[in-house]
Design an enzyme around this catalytic site. Structure first.
Site, PDB file in Angstrom:
ATOM      1  N   GLY A 230       0.819  -1.207   0.000  1.00 33.46           N
ATOM      2  CA  GLY A 230       0.000   0.000   0.000  1.00 33.46           C
ATOM      3  C   GLY A 230       0.848   1.248   0.000  1.00 33.46           C
ATOM      4  N   ASN A 231       0.234   2.356   0.327  1.00 32.24           N
ATOM      5  CA  ASN A 231       0.934   3.630   0.384  1.00 32.24           C
ATOM      6  C   ASN A 231       0.347   4.470   1.510  1.00 32.24           C
ATOM      7  OD1 ASN A 231      -1.324   5.310  -0.829  1.00 32.24           O
ATOM      8  ND2 ASN A 231      -0.934   3.871  -2.516  1.00 32.24           N
ATOM      9  N   ARG A 232       0.876   5.664   1.699  1.00 29.52           N
ATOM     10  CA  ARG A 232       0.526   6.477   2.866  1.00 29.52           C
ATOM     11  C   ARG A 232      -0.577   7.490   2.584  1.00 29.52           C
ATOM     12  NH1 ARG A 232       5.790   9.058   5.220  1.00 29.52           N
ATOM     13  NH2 ARG A 232       4.261   9.731   6.780  1.00 29.52           N
ATOM     14  N   ALA A 297      -3.733   7.806  -4.855  1.00 28.44           N
ATOM     15  CA  ALA A 297      -2.389   7.251  -5.018  1.00 28.44           C
ATOM     16  C   ALA A 297      -2.542   5.807  -5.486  1.00 28.44           C
ATOM     17  CB  ALA A 297      -1.624   7.323  -3.703  1.00 28.44           C
TER      18      ALA A 297
END
Length: 428
Positions: A230-232, A297
């Site tokens: 995943g990402n932030r 994102a």
């Protein structure tokens, strides 16, 4: 744990007036009252006479710990029609009916609630609730614009089940959403979906009649039933974009990937999980849209294989498994390449500088690769931007234009993006 309203410098609890107008949604205000009270606020309830036909005074008194009055003739010696609003740190009206909005816009003071609104010097937050036809009526729209032009924060109503069998826009925002907006105002922060008028006049509704698609959040690419790549991204900027587009009159579809903040009211939400689901949703919703804004994102890569069972550590060895990755579809480039005439495509670039160039150099190169009309470039070095309420961006246009926005609340960044989109729609 619920967020709490911080005491002021003198240590006293924030004083909140909760106005309740006469609509069926008045029962939900009891939940809002409990949230405000348990969050540390000193709440006084001011219902209209009509509201008391839905929920009686004993309920409001028991939950708030204060006596309840609706008439200016109650306790006249204390001058409540002046003192109540003047001493408050925040006035919230939920539900705010079409009648209440009209009386507030006209400056009437024919009961204790409208008198309180007229004397309040603190922020005022209105949460509308009414049937769809009432909300969309030109008179109501004009009243909302007039109130916003005076600096009143008017939330966009929700979409869903109304009284009886009716469904549509006009549903009272959930108590948790109104509570979050109230806390933001008590803390001096901007409220997504309910900002005061933009400088120089009433709320701009330049996107009325337009349909826009916004993606927000961060995709998660599954590795096994437990883990993912995943990402932030928190989704805050995408939610602000959706909220501001709705406030400016657009029909908004929000493609949401694992948001950490509530989706705004007044928009249609399509929930997605991974990059391929997001791609399918955006491509389906783009038909007939005037603009597509890709604020989400989207993961560039995903695991080549997804196991059906959780990957276990091998007790006989210290070796870690090797995860092979494959590329995800480039959704932004696909949107830009196949955009119908007149549709504006906006991308976002979270960049860091390196030995090959600074943030803007990477942003300009990405704009050229993607082929979109506008690229919003964020410098995310050192963890900046993610999860924060403010950011600084550079808007890069395919026409060679560049504009820096910020540091500013994400709602103002969103307005700058929609200003740029509106300019390009106008050229079409």
């Amino acid at each position: 744990m619920e967020p709490t309203a911080a005491p002021d410098r003198q240590g006293r609890r924030p004083r909140v007036v909760l106005g309740v107008a006469g609509g069926i949604a008045a029962y939900k205000a009891a939940s809002l009252l409990r949230l405000l009270h348990e969050g540390g606020a000193d709440v006084r309830v001011v219902p209209t006479a009509s509201a008391l036909r839905f929920v009686g005074a004993p309920t409001w008194s028991a939950l708030s710990g204060h006596p309840v009055a609706s008439d200016v003739w109650d306790d006249v010696h204390e001058v409540p029609h002046v003192r109540t609003g003047r001493e408050a740190d925040l006035v919230v009206v939920a539900p705010a009916t079409a009648d209440l909005l009209a009386r507030a816009a006209a400056g009437l003071a024919d009961d204790l609630l409208t008198s309180t609104l007229l004397t309040a010097t603190c922020p005022v937050l209105l949460a509308p609730a009414m049937h769809t036809e009432m909300w969309l009526h030109p008179a109501t729209r004009a009243n909302v614009e007039l109130l916003r032009g005076r600096g009143v924060h008017v939330l966009e109503p929700g979409v869903g089940r109304l009284t009886g069998a009716d469904s549509g826009v006009g549903r009272l925002p959930e108590p948790e959403e109104v509570h979050a907006a109230a806390l933001a105002l008590l803390e001096g922060r901007a409220v997504a979906g309910a900002p005061p008028a933009r400088p120089g006049g009433p709320e701009v509704r330049d996107l009325a009649g337009r349909r826009v698609v916004v993606s927000a959040g961060g995709t998660r690419e599954p590795l096994d039933p437990v883990r993912y790549l995943g990402n932030r991204s928190s989704g805050r900027q995408g939610v602000a974009l959706a909220a501001r587009a709705a406030a400016r009159g657009a029909e908004v579809v929000l493609v949401a990937a694992h948001l950490e903040v509530p989706a705004p009211t007044g928009v249609r939400v399509v929930d997605v999980g991974d990059a391929r689901e997001l791609r399918a949703a955006v491509l389906a919703e783009r038909t007939g849209a005037d603009a597509v804004v890709m604020a989400a994102a989207v993961a560039d890569f995903r695991p080549a294989q997804v196991t059906t069972a959780k990957i276990k550590k091998d007790p006989a060895t210290q070796d870690a498994p090797v995860v092979a990755l494959v590329r995800n579809p480039d959704v932004l480039a696909e949107l830009a390449a196949d955009a119908p005439e007149g549709q504006v495509v906006v991308g976002f670039a979270a960049e860091t500088g390196d030995e090959d160039g600074d943030v803007l150099a990477h942003g300009r190169a990405k704009l050229a690769r993607k082929g979109c009309d506008l690229l919003v470039v964020n410098d995310v070095g050192g963890g900046a931007v993610f999860g924060r309420d403010e950011s600084t961006v550079v808007l890069l246009g395919r026409d060679g234009s560049e504009r820096t926005v910020g540091p500013a609340p994400k709602e103002l960044v969103a307005d700058a993006v929609w200003d740029a989109v509106g300019e390009r729609l106008g050229r079409g």
